[in-house]
Design a protein around this motif. Structure first.
Motif, mmCIF file in Angstrom:
data_model
loop_
_atom_site.group_PDB
_atom_site.id
_atom_site.type_symbol
_atom_site.label_atom_id
_atom_site.label_comp_id
_atom_site.label_asym_id
_atom_site.label_seq_id
_atom_site.Cartn_x
_atom_site.Cartn_y
_atom_site.Cartn_z
ATOM 1 N N ALA A 1 -4.973 6.369 -4.814
ATOM 2 C CA ALA A 1 -5.317 6.094 -6.212
ATOM 3 C C ALA A 1 -5.437 7.391 -7.007
ATOM 4 C CB ALA A 1 -6.615 5.295 -6.282
ATOM 5 N N ARG A 2 -6.009 8.421 -6.375
ATOM 6 C CA ARG A 2 -6.103 9.720 -7.063
ATOM 7 C C ARG A 2 -4.716 10.303 -7.284
ATOM 8 N NH1 ARG A 2 -10.522 10.068 -3.420
ATOM 9 N NH2 ARG A 2 -9.283 11.299 -1.929
ATOM 10 N N ASP B 1 -6.458 4.483 0.677
ATOM 11 C CA ASP B 1 -6.152 3.901 -0.628
ATOM 12 C C ASP B 1 -6.817 4.695 -1.751
ATOM 13 O OD1 ASP B 1 -4.495 1.863 0.210
ATOM 14 O OD2 ASP B 1 -6.107 0.393 0.392
ATOM 15 N N ARG B 2 -7.998 5.185 -1.502
ATOM 16 C CA ARG B 2 -8.697 5.971 -2.529
ATOM 17 C C ARG B 2 -7.940 7.270 -2.807
ATOM 18 N NH1 ARG B 2 -13.008 3.673 0.500
ATOM 19 N NH2 ARG B 2 -14.218 2.208 -0.774
ATOM 20 N N ARG C 1 0.826 -1.217 0.000
ATOM 21 C CA ARG C 1 0.000 0.000 0.000
ATOM 22 C C ARG C 1 0.858 1.263 0.000
ATOM 23 N NH1 ARG C 1 -4.312 -2.988 3.083
ATOM 24 N NH2 ARG C 1 -6.200 -2.482 1.906
ATOM 25 N N PRO D 1 -9.981 3.989 3.039
ATOM 26 C CA PRO D 1 -10.194 5.384 2.614
ATOM 27 C C PRO D 1 -8.903 6.041 2.111
ATOM 28 C CG PRO D 1 -11.371 4.945 4.655
ATOM 29 C CD PRO D 1 -10.536 3.738 4.388
ATOM 30 N N PRO E 1 -9.926 -2.006 -0.293
ATOM 31 C CA PRO E 1 -9.421 -0.625 -0.271
ATOM 32 C C PRO E 1 -9.821 0.120 0.997
ATOM 33 C CG PRO E 1 -11.249 -0.834 -1.813
ATOM 34 C CD PRO E 1 -10.918 -2.222 -1.365
#
Length: 455
Positions: A210-211, A206-207, A86, A204, A202
């Motif tokens: 990702a962005r 991780d989101r 991660r 929070p 995922p």
């Protein structure tokens, strides 16, 4: 020779050691701020320490034969932990540092020719050009207070850009630095859910990662497109790392990298090639400012040297020892964490599937059973005929997954330190102790100001 018999070596400041009976929740609260500060005295004295990490056992290994087993003899049984994946995947994608199994084998074989000693030697002119420019800029700041940490970050970023793409980072450098700072300050820290949940679930954070990754990969793709637009003369030899990586082919399959793979490999090399080297050089300058006598030995060794080729760098034996000792005290990668894929036996200790193995260069390099005066700065220990055990000193890891760019990083670090100390005398203006903290890499808790004067 025992240098301590001549004069007392300096012992740079470190974080207070945690109580050995610190609770699990107490350690968890400290991890996000400074992993180094979670270890107590036992971790610097005992060979193997067993604990628990949520549902699995955890083991800290400070025993070289046990480390050899995990990183070399049975390395295929140990993979990155979910938290490690991660932390790294958003910035490195599926590049060499993250890949496992056949993907890793393909990448390693394909990249190997780009990081041979000969390939590194061909890149030295890029390094010397940047060093000439850096020294010229510092000349204008002699006698003033200078943030040498920032100077090292900008310098190594420029070297990374030129050795990778043959162009400077004037336009792209600020954006790249912003990406690095943004990730390190928030997204590169481990949160509770990062350590508890499987990678397939995922969190929070991780989101948010990702962005970040979407913006980051678009930025790296822009650099690659600019380099490709610059082109290369037909039949001309490779002029930079990008040429070598773009033309690289797996010797067994003949396959090269796809565009997406190339983005991840370039991202890996730029980040690994500038951030860790900048940090190592900062710590070396800090130690030499604390130890003027050792600084003068480095300056004396460089006097009269041209320092513009690999052969010149190889002659800087004491400067290399200073770099080696710096990376012993401040290993860029302070922790290597692995999860067991299957049961195993490590130095007589039973390992179960899912157990977490922690090999912490920070601990290993300061372990009281492995080093004489482990917390002292003694570069000449690396000039002894008795080399440290290969698995007691891991600034670049060990085994098949040892850092592929180690020869490049070592050449750059020795060259830069020799040239800088050969040109300037360095002293600290700010006497506040600089405390190392472990978040992604071994960073200083603040950037002290230095004063430089021409030799």
């Amino acid at each position: 020779m025992n240098i301590a018999s001549v004069r007392r070596p300096i012992v740079p400041p470190t974080p207070p050691r945690a109580p050995d009976d610190m609770s699990f929740l107490g350690r968890l609260a400290v991890i996000r701020q400074n992993m180094i500060a979670t270890w107590g005295q036992r971790a610097y004295e005992e060979e193997i320490i067993q604990g628990r990490l949520f549902l699995h056992k955890s083991f800290i290994l400070n025993r070289p034969d046990a480390i050899r087993h995990v990183l070399l003899s049975n390395y295929e049984n140990y993979s990155r932990t979910p938290a490690g994946i991660r932390m790294l995947r958003p910035v490195l994608g599926e590049g060499l540092l993250i890949a496992e199994g056949h993907d890793w084998t393909f990448q390693r074989r394909t990249l190997a020719p780009a990081f041979t000693p000969r390939a590194t030697a061909n890149l030295v002119p890029h390094m010397t050009a940047v060093l000439d420019e850096t020294i010229a800029k510092l000349d204008a700041q002699t006698g003033e207070a200078v943030d040498l940490r920032e100077v090292m970050q900008r310098m190594t970023l420029e070297i990374a850009g030129r050795t990778m793409f043959s162009f400077g980072m004037d336009r792209h450098g600020p954006a790249l630095r912003n990406f690095v700072v943004e990730y390190g300050e928030r997204l590169g820290r481990a949160y509770l859910l990062d350590m508890v949940l499987p990678v397939s679930w995922p969190t929070p954070m991780d989101r948010a990662r990702a962005r970040f990754r979407k913006r980051w990969t678009a930025f790296v793709a822009t650099l690659i497109a600019e380099r490709r637009a610059a082109g290369k003369k037909d039949g001309a030899p490779p002029r930079d790392l990008f040429d070598l990586m773009d033309e690289a082919r797996d010797p067994e399959t003949g396959k090269g990298f796809s565009d997406a793979q190339l983005v991840d490999e370039v991202a890996t090399m730029i980040l690994a090639g500038h951030e860790t080297t900048a940090t190592a050089l900062f710590w070396a300058l800090y130690l030499l400012a604390l130890d003027p006598d050792t600084q003068e030995e480095v300056a004396s060794e460089t006097r009269g040297e041209h320092l513009d080729a690999i052969a010149d760098i190889d002659r800087q034996k004491f400067t290399r020892a200073v770099i080696d000792e710096t990376m012993r005290l401040y290993p860029p990668a302070f922790l290597i964490a692995r999860a067991a894929r299957d049961k195993d036996n490590v130095a007589g200790v039973a390992i179960s599937r899912g157990d977490v193995i922690m090999i912490a260069p920070w601990l290993l390099h300061r372990h009281e059973k492995l080093w004489d005066q482990p917390n002292a700065f003694i570069p000449k220990r690396f000039m002894s005929t008795e080399a440290p055990d290969r698995f007691a000193y891991l600034p670049f890891g060990a085994g098949p997954r040892v850092c592929i760019g180690a020869p490049f990083a070592q050449a750059e670090s020795v060259l830069a330190l020799a040239r800088l100390i050969g040109a300037f005398r360095v002293e600290l203006v700010d006497t506040t102790p600089v405390i190392p903290y472990g978040v992604v890499t071994t960073q200083p808790d603040h950037s002290p100001m230095f004063r430089i004067t021409r030799r």
